[in-house]
Design an enzyme around this catalytic site. Structure first.
Site, PDB file in Angstrom:
ATOM      1  N   LYS A 146       0.831  -1.217   0.000  1.00 27.47           N
ATOM      2  CA  LYS A 146       0.000   0.000   0.000  1.00 27.47           C
ATOM      3  C   LYS A 146       0.863   1.264   0.000  1.00 27.47           C
ATOM      4  O   LYS A 146       0.622   2.199  -0.772  1.00 27.47           O
ATOM      5  CB  LYS A 146      -0.920  -0.004   1.223  1.00 27.47           C
ATOM      6  N   THR A 147       1.872   1.290   0.875  1.00 25.62           N
ATOM      7  CA  THR A 147       2.717   2.492   0.976  1.00 25.62           C
ATOM      8  C   THR A 147       3.480   2.736  -0.323  1.00 25.62           C
ATOM      9  O   THR A 147       3.609   3.882  -0.779  1.00 25.62           O
ATOM     10  CB  THR A 147       3.702   2.347   2.155  1.00 25.62           C
TER      11      THR A 147
ATOM     12  N   ASP B 166       0.481   7.824   6.105  1.00 28.93           N
ATOM     13  CA  ASP B 166       0.834   6.405   6.038  1.00 28.93           C
ATOM     14  C   ASP B 166       0.537   5.696   7.358  1.00 28.93           C
ATOM     15  O   ASP B 166       0.742   6.262   8.437  1.00 28.93           O
ATOM     16  CB  ASP B 166       2.325   6.292   5.684  1.00 28.93           C
ATOM     17  N   ASP B 167       0.056   4.454   7.227  1.00 26.44           N
ATOM     18  CA  ASP B 167      -0.117   3.582   8.389  1.00 26.44           C
ATOM     19  C   ASP B 167      -0.919   4.279   9.482  1.00 26.44           C
ATOM     20  O   ASP B 167      -0.441   4.511  10.598  1.00 26.44           O
ATOM     21  CB  ASP B 167       1.278   3.186   8.909  1.00 26.44           C
TER      22      ASP B 167
ATOM     23  N   LYS C 195     -10.867  16.493   6.498  1.00 28.12           N
ATOM     24  CA  LYS C 195     -12.071  17.090   5.903  1.00 28.12           C
ATOM     25  C   LYS C 195     -11.926  18.579   5.598  1.00 28.12           C
ATOM     26  O   LYS C 195     -12.764  19.159   4.913  1.00 28.12           O
ATOM     27  CB  LYS C 195     -13.262  16.912   6.863  1.00 28.12           C
TER      28      LYS C 195
ATOM     29  N   LYS D 175       5.257  -7.650  -0.508  1.00 31.54           N
ATOM     30  CA  LYS D 175       6.419  -7.266   0.289  1.00 31.54           C
ATOM     31  C   LYS D 175       7.031  -8.496   0.971  1.00 31.54           C
ATOM     32  O   LYS D 175       8.245  -8.687   0.974  1.00 31.54           O
ATOM     33  CB  LYS D 175       5.967  -6.237   1.331  1.00 31.54           C
TER      34      LYS D 175
END
Length: 746
Positions: free
Chosen positions: A548-549, A602-603, A630, A707
């Site tokens: 994902k990263t 991230d994360d 938002k 990974k």
């Protein structure tokens, strides 16, 4: 009112003859302030005064006026009202020839033309003047004869802030205003001694110097800001005072310039005196005001305004403009009551400043300019209308502005042929996205250092190679080297961040990867092009080690946005909840300063300190993230947020999924065929080895992140060639034994 015939008479008193006005009886039918007097074929414009001693039906003139207009006592003249065109006939600059009125009063004393000009403006304010006009002027108890030589009118373009097309234009008749400039030139036969700036034509200025130029002043990329400041702060001061008074318009007394460091706030302050014809600006650094002795800090503030107060008492509406510039104003104008345990010195300084700018005794001849890169620290009472009411952000320069700045800093090199022909400033402007003016100046300095370094001999002592130094030129290679190694923008992209996340590249092991990148490209284009959605946010969710990263880093890198920042937990290890909130907030605030920004959060579950046992998560950080995810960026700015998480279910419980515009699922590798494709792309195993692995995993289902798979492949290839396939397959089986979610059927 129609024309009226009147008889010429002598001016009744010496005092009235010094006013330069024609005089009529106060009971005459109402004339306007200015009239045209027709003498046979010629017309002359005069300003009127009334006096009871003037007979009805007559109009009185002083001897110099009669001489100029060719009038004789008892002559009949036609008198009509005259209206000035305020847009075209307001005097910008008037040149006057001066000499002693009577030769017996000749002396060798120096006369200050600046004081003379101020007194002239005060004495003859709002009066009509014509080229060739003669008049008498009293100064220092002496009488002087004056002759109007030349009149230049204010250009209406300047009132609109349109300096590019503003030009001087001469007129025959003009209206003298409090902000007009009077230039004194002694007549050729005169023995007068004039001193001061207003004594020669070469040094004269109008309220806005017509030929001021940004590049000569060393300012680039701030054209719009200067125009906006002029429109708000100076247009009312250039306009005729009677119109300003009729409108009930008050002059702007304060401007706050704020923005990132290095964008030209202080530079603008240094140069503003060159653009404006005002008193020399008083420039003071905020901390210089403070003094350890009680009451001295407030006294320092009062001293800054003393000259303006004194001049307003003497000259009233005709007082000149006094500019006071506060650099780092946040040092002395912090929110009152905000410093716990302080002596209250800051509070009293703020109080003193507030009362001076807009207190009970109002000053109308001041302009306070404050500069800061922390506008949030300044006391709100100082920012209301009537005080520092014009708040202007001096932001990062755009491409056009960067070209201007680079032109300024390379001008001398071009002039002396030290800039190589292969240097393209437009190319450099494109490459320096999000560079501030100071960083661009640093880039030019770094390139110069790199070029000079080539001509230094490498020996026991540091010596310049004189033979080659004569051929010194700064080339494109020097600029590119400085871009890559020396000067990085504070509000730019940190390539080391996203390069570390995708150091193995993106492995296109199947359609899911291509789909994610395509969706990411769509979101990037939406951020760039859509006017309806300045804020676009996407959550990449999937199992751990699914890449994902890396995909988030790839999408952000491909966007080519000038500002890309990673908000990741590895940079906030050991931070308290408050420190973490402040760090996250700063990343978003920096992003708002750029026109196009991308923030990768991230994360997210690690940022929130989430654990399935004990204290579950940090509510403080959660609330901060919910607000920031938002919050739309300021007008004219666009922001793309990419979040990553391995615990979608947790974010669902925290009601955080709703903060993202869309969610994209990143799957694990689930089939043997996909595994074989990956091995072929990587080339880590030979063809026979891949065939053997393919046979073992054919038609098998699996669930492993890319990974984790790369880690297993790298471990296996360290073995002897005979054992590599066996080791790899056994590692896959061991991975399967770790849990039901990671089963590998082989």
């Amino acid at each position: 009112m129609t024309a009226r015939f009147m008889q010429v008479a002598r001016c009744p008193t010496d005092e009235l003859s010094l006013t330069n006005c024609a005089v009529i009886n106060e009971k005459e039918p109402q004339f306007e302030q200015h009239v045209t007097v027709r003498n046979s074929a010629h017309k002359y414009v005069f300003t009127l005064k009334t006096h009871p001693s003037v007979n009805s039906g007559t109009i009185a003139f002083s001897q110099p006026q009669r001489k100029w207009a060719g009038l004789s006592i008892g002559q009949e003249v036609e008198v009509t009202n005259y209206k000035f065109d305020k847009a075209k006939q307001c005097i910008s600059t008037m040149t006057v020839e001066i000499d002693f009125r009577q030769k017996k009063n000749v002396d060798s004393n120096p006369y200050d033309s600046d004081k003379m000009a101020r007194e002239f403006l005060q004495h003859f304010n709002n009066q009509a003047f014509s080229v060739g006009q003669q008049l008498v002027f009293s100064f220092s108890d002496k009488l002087f004869g004056l002759l109007v030589k030349d009149i230049e009118a204010m250009d209406p373009c300047i009132l609109k802030g349109d300096h590019a097309v503003a030009e001087k234009h001469k007129v025959e008749i003009g209206l003298l205003l409090g902000n007009s400039q009077v230039i004194f030139e002694k007549s050729e036969s005169s023995s007068m001694t004039l001193v001061g700036k207003a004594k020669t034509r070469e040094t004269r200025q109008s309220i806005i110097t017509p030929d001021w130029n940004f590049e000569k002043m060393g300012i680039g990329g701030l054209d719009k800001e200067f125009s906006d400041i002029f429109r708000r702060a100076f247009a009312s001061r250039v306009f005729p005072p009677d119109i300003v008074e009729q409108m009930g318009c008050k002059h702007v007394k304060g401007i706050l310039l704020y923005g990132p460091p290095g964008c030209g706030k202080t530079l603008m302050a240094r140069q503003i005196g060159k653009m404006l014809n005002a008193r020399e600006p008083k420039i003071v650094n905020g901390p210089e005001i403070l003094n350890k002795y009680v009451g001295e800090s407030e006294a320092n503030v009062r001293k800054l305004f003393a000259d303006a107060e004194d001049e307003q008492k003497r000259l009233g509406a005709n007082s000149g403009l006094h500019i006071i510039i506060f650099d780092e104003i946040d040092a002395i104008c912090k929110q009152r009551g905000s410093l716990a345990g302080s002596t209250g010195v800051h509070d009293t300084v703020v109080n003193q400043l507030l009362s001076k700018i807009d207190g009970v005794e109002q000053l109308n001849n001041i302009l306070v300019i404050g500069m800061t890169n922390r506008p949030d620290l300044i006391d709100e009472a100082l920012l209301r209308p009537g005080r520092l009411e014009v708040k202007m952000e001096i932001g990062l320069p755009d491409e056009k502005g960067r070209i201007q700045i680079l032109n300024i800093h390379t001008a001398k090199m071009r002039q002396h042929n030290l800039l190589a022909t292969d240097v393209d400033l437009k190319e450099l402007a494109v490459e320096t996205k999000n560079y501030s003016g100071a960083e661009l100046e640093g880039l030019v300095r770094a390139a110069q250092s790199t070029a000079m370094n080539r001509h230094i001999k490498a020996s026991n002592t540091v010596e310049v190679d004189i033979e080659t130094a004569e051929d010194l030129q700064v080339s494109r290679i020097d600029f590119i080297a400085s871009l890559n190694n020396d000067v990085k923008p504070a509000f730019g992209t940190n390539q080391e961040d996203y390069v570390s996340y995708i150091m193995n590249g993106i492995i296109h092991w199947g359609d899911p990867v291509s789909a994610v990148l395509e969706d990411g490209e769509l979101l990037v284009q939406q951020t760039k092009n859509s006017d309806r959605t300045p804020l676009v946010s996407v959550l990449l969710e999937g199992p751990p080690s699914s890449g994902k990263t890396a995909l988030a880093a790839k999408i952000s890198e491909d966007s080519q946005f000038p500002f890309i920042k990673f908000c990741s937990p590895d940079k906030m290890i050991g931070f308290s909840e408050i420190a973490k909130c402040q760090a996250i907030k700063k990343i978003f605030e920096d992003a708002y300063k750029s026109q196009l920004s991308c923030v990768v959060v991230d994360d997210i579950e690690r940022l929130l300190d989430y654990v399935p046992i004990g204290p579950r998560f940090s509510n403080l950080v959660l609330q901060a993230l919910l607000v920031l995810l938002k919050k739309p960026p300021p007008k004219g700015r666009k922001l793309l947020i990419i979040g990553t998480t391995s615990r979608k279910d947790v974010l669902q419980e925290m009601e955080m999924l709703d903060a993202f515009s869309t969610t994209i699922h990143i799957p694990n590798i689930s089939r043997g065929g996909q595994l074989v494709d990956i091995l072929e792309l990587l080339g880590s195993f030979g063809e026979k080895e891949r065939a053997s692995i393919a046979k073992a995993v054919k038609d098998r289902s699996m669930w492993i992140g890319i990974k984790k798979l790369l880690m297993l492949i790298e471990m296996a290839v360290q073995m002897d060639p005979d054992c590599r396939v066996t080791k790899f397959l056994s590692l896959l089986k061991e991975e399967a034994a770790l849990g039901s979610d990671n089963l590998v059927a082989i």
